[in-house]
Design a protein around this motif. Structure first.
Motif, PDB file in Angstrom:
ATOM      1  N   UNK A 103       0.820  -1.221   0.000  1.00 34.72           N
ATOM      2  CA  UNK A 103       0.000   0.000   0.000  1.00 34.72           C
ATOM      3  C   UNK A 103       0.854   1.271   0.000  1.00 34.72           C
TER       4      UNK A 103
ATOM      5  N   UNK B  74      -0.327  16.788  -3.723  1.00 39.30           N
ATOM      6  CA  UNK B  74      -0.267  16.518  -2.285  1.00 39.30           C
ATOM      7  C   UNK B  74      -1.588  16.773  -1.579  1.00 39.30           C
ATOM      8  N   UNK B  75      -2.382  17.666  -2.143  1.00 39.40           N
ATOM      9  CA  UNK B  75      -3.699  17.991  -1.577  1.00 39.40           C
ATOM     10  C   UNK B  75      -4.790  17.070  -2.125  1.00 39.40           C
TER      11      UNK B  75
ATOM     12  N   UNK C 243      -5.255  11.253  -0.346  1.00 38.65           N
ATOM     13  CA  UNK C 243      -5.077  10.814   1.028  1.00 38.65           C
ATOM     14  C   UNK C 243      -3.789   9.989   1.099  1.00 38.65           C
ATOM     15  N   UNK C 244      -3.275   9.739   2.311  1.00 39.55           N
ATOM     16  CA  UNK C 244      -1.948   9.120   2.399  1.00 39.55           C
ATOM     17  C   UNK C 244      -1.767   7.832   1.579  1.00 39.55           C
ATOM     18  N   UNK C 245      -2.794   7.014   1.511  1.00 36.39           N
ATOM     19  CA  UNK C 245      -2.648   5.709   0.841  1.00 36.39           C
ATOM     20  C   UNK C 245      -3.111   5.745  -0.615  1.00 36.39           C
TER      21      UNK C 245
ATOM     22  N   UNK D 229      -2.406  17.706   4.909  1.00 34.31           N
ATOM     23  CA  UNK D 229      -0.966  17.941   5.095  1.00 34.31           C
ATOM     24  C   UNK D 229      -0.612  19.142   5.970  1.00 34.31           C
TER      25      UNK D 229
ATOM     26  N   UNK E 205      -0.572   0.478   5.111  1.00 35.18           N
ATOM     27  CA  UNK E 205       0.521   1.345   4.675  1.00 35.18           C
ATOM     28  C   UNK E 205       1.507   1.631   5.806  1.00 35.18           C
TER      29      UNK E 205
END
Lengths: 358, 358, 358, 358
Positions: free
Chosen positions: A111, B89-90, B93-95, C94, C247
């Motif tokens: 992931x 980046x905006x 989501x992280x994954x 972020x 993750x």
């Protein structure tokens, strides 16, 4: 490579519990010796966070097997992704990348855990799950200036994600290239037990300590409840490594649980016995399937097999066994993935082969 | 794709200054109108950080061209990598991951900037720099569960990194797929000026506002000293975007420098005039090279050309012109990359063609 | 707050094994019921990665205690830092930050794990480990524009790192403020068992589900070998949370090990029994120390005590008991930290009090 | 420290354009010499990405001022936050932190840019914006093991965010401590020009190269349109630094724009002249305010002043001048922040003083 059929997220019917399990090597709990030790030592108070006597013993047992690499460090963490992201996160500067086969666990099945630590993975195509010095050189040549990442680590797994294994010569060649090019080598040993116990294997843990900068010894898939032992051979990586483990959430308060298991696995040769059993069960399956004239997607000697079987037969087998459909070959054939483990019963293997022939 | 020959880091001899420059579209400074305005407004005190009157004007001028998309937001930042990493980046989501052609600037030439914000890029092979709905569907199908990243954004560039352009129909098809699959579309418009001014282009900035969730209008490669204008069309992305710009180091204290340039480019049609000039110079080159019987690596209509020329001729041309050797075709032929810009002089183009025929 | 004296990394002498342990609540293994179930179910094959029947049961047992909050999700992970970094990583964009007391575990004792996911922690001073609405308002007021992070989550722990507890009213006031200001609340429940079983507690798990956006129930410090149960109450946080766990390296292959433990703890009221025992042992200690006329650094009702004792007495006690020296008060007095657990024997507590009086 | 009154995001009325500007040192464009050179060299084709002749010259001019520190490297980037996050991102391993005064720009006014690269900032309280060796030692002592971050870099700014300056002795003491403790020093020189030109300053750029591991020379706030020059003195930081710049989005395609400006500022002593002018204007203001009997929040010699004035007077001054209300002192007094720059006109300064006395 696409896993078709049952997804990891789908649930087994209750009735499946009586089926033969060839779906993975982490379906059962732990080897009984581990449970026995957990019970025996349960009320012995110990320091937390891996400062307990069991962890100390485990580290010593493992270091004993690293031969002359006395300077290597051993650290225990809870899982494989944890091991990978913590160690690779330390091996790379922000703009550096890791080269890996396209099938690599870190590239496909984590992931984006490595990217989440900020690093690109440069993948190269592979049929057998392995990477060659020539492929690595190609990646290096393509990366010519500061507009591109700087590849600095070679990621390999042994066994690979498709069950194949590296020979000592292959690993030596990777090492030679790495030294020549200023690269580090990281070996993901989630199934290193099976790899070291295959019939044609010529590698030892001592060799791995010699030929890699870091690797990990997988416990989860070889009889432990959980736990992987990271081995840091390159001195550069050793300083303050416990900070990295803690930061990534891998420093267990009851580190004793990890320590005790690796002590049990490596005090004698239990770790190797368990892997040997898994491989033997796979050998019987392999030979039986082969003798029926079926082909394999990849030739392996480890505890993962990828036989190509006709659809009607697969459907019959699915009534009594649990396994992954790995890859559709044509309209009438699919490659399965069969996995054996320390807990695989010989009767189930024999029954499978009988049903194959039926 | 490997750039051979001159590397970005190699330096030109002083003598090269008099050569014809086809090496990129950022070799010169800015269009004189920009320098004129910089001088004229130099001592007018203004708010910092993009709250100046020039930036306000620039935003209005650009929004005027977005037609009915009145809700779109415009933000100015200093460079393309900055625009890409801040916006993507905006968007994720992280994954979550971004799907991109293998040639994508973010995938190859931004030193892992996107991964440094924590996100994987899923690349698909491409010949012409573009990505198709079918390829995106394949990626989505391969990503089946939580062991893999969740692809959520489609990255495209227009012109692409190899000079090709999307048609309105292609973009509409991507949009339809994105809507159906819950994906967002991000368009890297480092060379959107050239793309919109190609002869067969049927896209407008209004279309881009309609068909993408976010895109940026490249100033640096079309006559500005620096600066790219991010356009956020999806309301979800708009809230607090200035925080993201500041966090990534893209909020210039003297935002007036960016504002003034985009005001100059979009107050009238200077932006489009400059791109038209670049394309016209490329057209002359293209036609001239074509009429000599040479082939091109990729067919383009924009300000980038990739003619395949024989070695001896290339060596002759290199004495008088500066350009990249893009890709070796065989032992006797190499594809060059020729780039024209707002500053390309027609005489240099004609001289090049004369020397080609000589 | 500085822990003086024995550091976590220092090792106990073998002779210490027979001492009375008040150093933490994770010195022993697991409650015997857990070990029993591990053994009984060991060879029952189960799906990996938390799709096993034990995990399903554990989730149901916990959800039962959340009352009307039927929509809450439960996820099991291996440790507290893992729970914190995974959940907070999902709660924040972020440029958003988390507000926490200066003593917060995430602020001090997780090696920058939250910052490693990209987020700033805004700390406020605290004596008792708690945070107040007024302090949060101050932080919000100071953060006025896009040059500063945007505080969006309130982190609290219960019990706090100094053993104090929130009342229902305090939590309701935080919730009211959070709703008013668009903030989320995250509660670190590493020791939630002890908190819920203190004598004056008026909170239930149902209240926590009602009053927080997310919290976790700590297993490691209340009788499990390892494991924490994350409870997501805010629907926004629920989608695809398993991707986040994977993750960050928290998705255990043998999720059964986590599931079985939480099933054992919550099938009946074992979890609460164990916490009650720990608190009762602490009560006896507290009362005994108090009756000798000693003061405490912080008043607590939970399983952590901070008595201020004279140096010579401390030195005597250290011969027979293991505990932290928490904070030097003056040249002759130091505050200790004494921790009791599910495994603390009443005889050791009584012996300690006898030795205190001697 | 809270800025009250006008926020950065609030816009000036058109009528304000004729007011006296003491709000910051980046309200105007660039020194005319810079604009002149931009025009003169505009059509000279140059390599991109900082490989142009102007950048080469700028680096040489700056290195000339570093005296015997011939090994130092110079890199030009677009802004201060960019410089800070790129350089600190390279100076720290994942679990390492930076120690900074509580007022530090990186701690307060960069929207968590450093945390976004994964690193915690350990702040210490400060009245004058500076940090002392004793404070650093305290931080080191508190950070005792792997459960906490490992502080490795000292961040200072000169001038500080409140206009104060370090003496050579102070910097030498920090260096001695850093050497003793294995720390690195990073100096944020957004206003280093003003710092070096204060009357009691005894530091030179050569000293900074000697006493810090890295620092940057601010162009934006001393007459440039944009641009900061990072100076890397510690050899460990130098290798591959351009990769880091590119990854963070700081490598400008038209690097010539940065190069040309720093060449103009450092070819002669323009950089120092501009800072001297700013300081002289501040001196006049300071003396005038002082002679009226007003106190200052902080004593400074640089281009930032913090006079404490009575409310009615402030309201009068606001009709004709633009400045920040920095901190409310009591119900009747507020500390202002007045900033002068290379562009501050003496008449405006004199008018301000006249109005102050009126």
């Amino acid at each position: 490579m696409l896993v078709i059929g049952r997804k990891a997220g789908e649930n087994m019917e209750f009735s499946e519990k009586n089926k033969g399990f060839f779906i993975n090597d982490y379906s059962e709990g732990a080897h009984p010796e581990i449970l026995k030790r957990l019970s025996e030592t349960n009320f012995q108070p110990e320091e937390g966070y891996g400062e307990d006597v069991f962890t100390k013993q485990a580290k010593e047992e493992i270091k004993r097997l690293l031969g002359k690499n006395h300077h290597s460090q051993v650290h225990l963490v809870s899982g494989g992704t944890q091991a990978n992201l913590t160690t690779l996160g330390i091996m790379l500067k922000p703009y550096e990348s890791v080269i890996a086969p396209a099938t690599a666990h870190i590239a496909v099945h984590e992931t984006g855990a490595i990217e989440a630590t900020g690093h690109k993975i440069n993948t190269v195509p592979t049929e057998d799950g392995k990477i060659t010095p020539a492929q690595i050189l190609d990646v290096l040549e393509e990366h010519e200036d500061e507009h591109m990442v700087l590849p600095r680590v070679i990621y390999i797994s042994n066994t690979t994600e498709v069950g194949s294994c590296y020979t000592k010569k292959e690993l030596q060649e990777l090492r030679a290239l790495a030294d020549e090019q200023g690269l580090k080598i990281y070996l993901d040993g989630a199934r290193i037990g099976s790899a070291l116990m295959t019939k044609s294997n010529d590698l030892t843990l001592e060799d791995l300590a010699e030929l890699t900068d870091a690797f990990y010894i997988g416990g989860t898939k070889n009889g432990a409840l959980l736990g992987e032992a990271i081995v840091l051979n390159n001195r550069e990586l050793q300083e303050n490594f416990r900070f990295a483990i803690k930061q990534r959430g891998g420093l267990m308060a009851k580190g004793r649980v990890l320590g005790l298991q690796f002590a049990a696995l490596f005090e004698g040769d239990l770790f190797f016995q368990l892997a040997t059993h898994a491989n033997e069960m796979a050998d019987i399956l392999r030979e039986g399937i082969h003798s029926e004239g079926y082909k394999f997607l990849v030739e392996t000697e480890s505890n993962q097999l990828f036989p190509i079987l006709p659809e009607p037969l697969i459907e019959e087998l699915e009534k009594k066994y649990v396994f992954y459909r790995w890859k559709k070959i044509d309209n009438h054939h699919t490659a399965l993935r069969l996995v054996t483990s320390w807990a695989t019963e010989k009767e189930k293997v024999e029954a499978f082969l009988r049903d194959l022939k039926a």
